[in-house]
Design a protein around this motif. Structure first.
Motif, PDB file in Angstrom:
ATOM      1  N   VAL A 147      13.359   4.530 -24.676  1.00  0.00           N
ATOM      2  CA  VAL A 147      13.120   5.681 -25.543  1.00  0.00           C
ATOM      3  C   VAL A 147      14.119   5.732 -26.703  1.00  0.00           C
ATOM      4  N   LYS A 148      15.391   5.429 -26.434  1.00  0.00           N
ATOM      5  CA  LYS A 148      16.407   5.511 -27.495  1.00  0.00           C
ATOM      6  C   LYS A 148      16.127   4.490 -28.595  1.00  0.00           C
ATOM      7  N   HIS A 149      15.699   3.279 -28.218  1.00  0.00           N
ATOM      8  CA  HIS A 149      15.348   2.251 -29.193  1.00  0.00           C
ATOM      9  C   HIS A 149      14.209   2.733 -30.089  1.00  0.00           C
ATOM     10  N   VAL A 150      13.168   3.267 -29.460  1.00  0.00           N
ATOM     11  CA  VAL A 150      12.003   3.745 -30.218  1.00  0.00           C
ATOM     12  C   VAL A 150      12.384   4.925 -31.103  1.00  0.00           C
ATOM     13  N   PHE A 151      13.187   5.848 -30.571  1.00  0.00           N
ATOM     14  CA  PHE A 151      13.596   7.016 -31.351  1.00  0.00           C
ATOM     15  C   PHE A 151      14.357   6.605 -32.607  1.00  0.00           C
ATOM     16  N   LEU A 152      15.301   5.677 -32.472  1.00  0.00           N
ATOM     17  CA  LEU A 152      16.079   5.232 -33.632  1.00  0.00           C
ATOM     18  C   LEU A 152      15.204   4.497 -34.639  1.00  0.00           C
ATOM     19  N   ALA A 153      14.248   3.709 -34.135  1.00  0.00           N
ATOM     20  CA  ALA A 153      13.320   3.012 -35.028  1.00  0.00           C
ATOM     21  C   ALA A 153      12.480   4.012 -35.813  1.00  0.00           C
ATOM     22  N   LEU A 154      11.994   5.058 -35.142  1.00  0.00           N
ATOM     23  CA  LEU A 154      11.188   6.076 -35.808  1.00  0.00           C
ATOM     24  C   LEU A 154      12.011   6.852 -36.841  1.00  0.00           C
ATOM     25  N   ALA A 155      13.248   7.180 -36.472  1.00  0.00           N
ATOM     26  CA  ALA A 155      14.111   7.913 -37.404  1.00  0.00           C
ATOM     27  C   ALA A 155      14.395   7.085 -38.653  1.00  0.00           C
ATOM     28  N   ALA A 156      14.680   5.795 -38.452  1.00  0.00           N
ATOM     29  CA  ALA A 156      14.931   4.910 -39.594  1.00  0.00           C
ATOM     30  C   ALA A 156      13.675   4.767 -40.444  1.00  0.00           C
TER      31      ALA A 156
END
Length: 273
Positions: A147-156
């Motif tokens: 989830v953290k990987h996906v969240f950071l990708a979405l934020a970027a």
């Protein structure tokens, strides 16, 4: 108010065949640069802004049309050879597309010059870290999972997509920065995923510009064909030479962006004096 050039005119009035050739060369070079590491907008957009009678919004819109073809081409080339992670790239691209529409819609409302010093400082920091940490981006070593990987990708994707819709130049480079520094991909894999996201941001902004009648279709399609040719050459070269080649070119492009932004700040300061 400046009158818009007719959207379906073969060539804008005042642009001869020599000028068209220069635009085609700029589009080819931009396609090559974008395919390797991003930054093609530094070549293509200024070239369009020099066309007599063309308004800034028409230059932005036509630039996006040409760039859509180039980023689509390089996305396909990278996917066939590098097999980037679509589980990261596709959600990031979807968010970036929506953010780019939002950025383009508020472009005229926000003072863009406020962002220039912030972007320049960020680029200097990134350049220094990349220069003095040779291992960064040499191999893929993901910093986060789930989830953290996906969240950071979405934020970027959201932040950079908004930037692309509102301002634009250097978007591909910023995507590579995020994918390497924030998520832990190597430079080649980061470039492959950045192309998919950059295609989405170009498409998002274009979807806003088309209803406005701002796209110069014949000129944009001609430049799009040149962008495709440059993208094919650039993506094949990057795939063949690997992450080290992309890293070196990345540093060169970041340095060029810093110089350009520094010049813009100096010019604005002297203009206001």
């Amino acid at each position: 108010m400046t009158e818009l050039v007719a959207p379906f005119a073969l060539l804008p009035e005042g642009l001869g065949w020599g000028g068209l050739l220069l635009l085609v060369l700029a589009a080819f070079s931009a396609g090559w640069l974008d395919a390797v590491v991003g930054g093609g907008g530094m070549l293509q957009l200024p070239a369009l802004l020099l066309v007599p009678g063309m308004t800034p919004v028409q230059a932005l819109a036509t630039n996006k049309l040409a760039s859509v073809f180039g980023t689509a081409t390089s996305s396909i080339s990278y996917y066939r050879s590098v097999r980037p992670s679509l589980r990261t790239a596709l959600p990031m691209a979807a968010v970036a597309l929506l953010a780019a529409v939002g950025g383009a819609s508020v472009a005229a409302l926000l003072p863009v010059e406020v962002f220039t010093p912030i972007i320049m400082v960020a680029l200097v920091v990134v350049a220094l870290i990349t220069l003095f940490k040779p291992a960064l981006g040499a191999v893929t070593k993901l910093k986060y999972r789930g989830v953290k990987h996906v969240f950071l990708a979405l934020a970027a994707g959201a932040a950079i997509g908004f930037y692309d819709g509102m301002i634009g130049p250097g978007t591909g480079t910023f995507l590579v920065i995020a994918l390497v520094g924030l998520l832990g991909y190597d430079f080649l894999m980061a470039s492959a995923q950045a192309k998919i996201v950059n295609f989405a941001t170009n498409l998002g902004a274009l979807l806003l510009f088309i209803p406005l009648g701002a796209v110069l279709w014949p000129l944009g399609l001609i430049m799009g064909a040149a962008n495709i040719a440059g993208s094919l050459l650039g993506s094949r070269m990057a795939i063949k030479r690997g992450a080290k080649f992309v890293r070196v070119l990345f540093l060169i492009i970041v340095a060029a962006l810093i110089v350009k932004l520094g010049f813009d700040l100096w010019r604005d300061a002297n203009g206001a004096a």
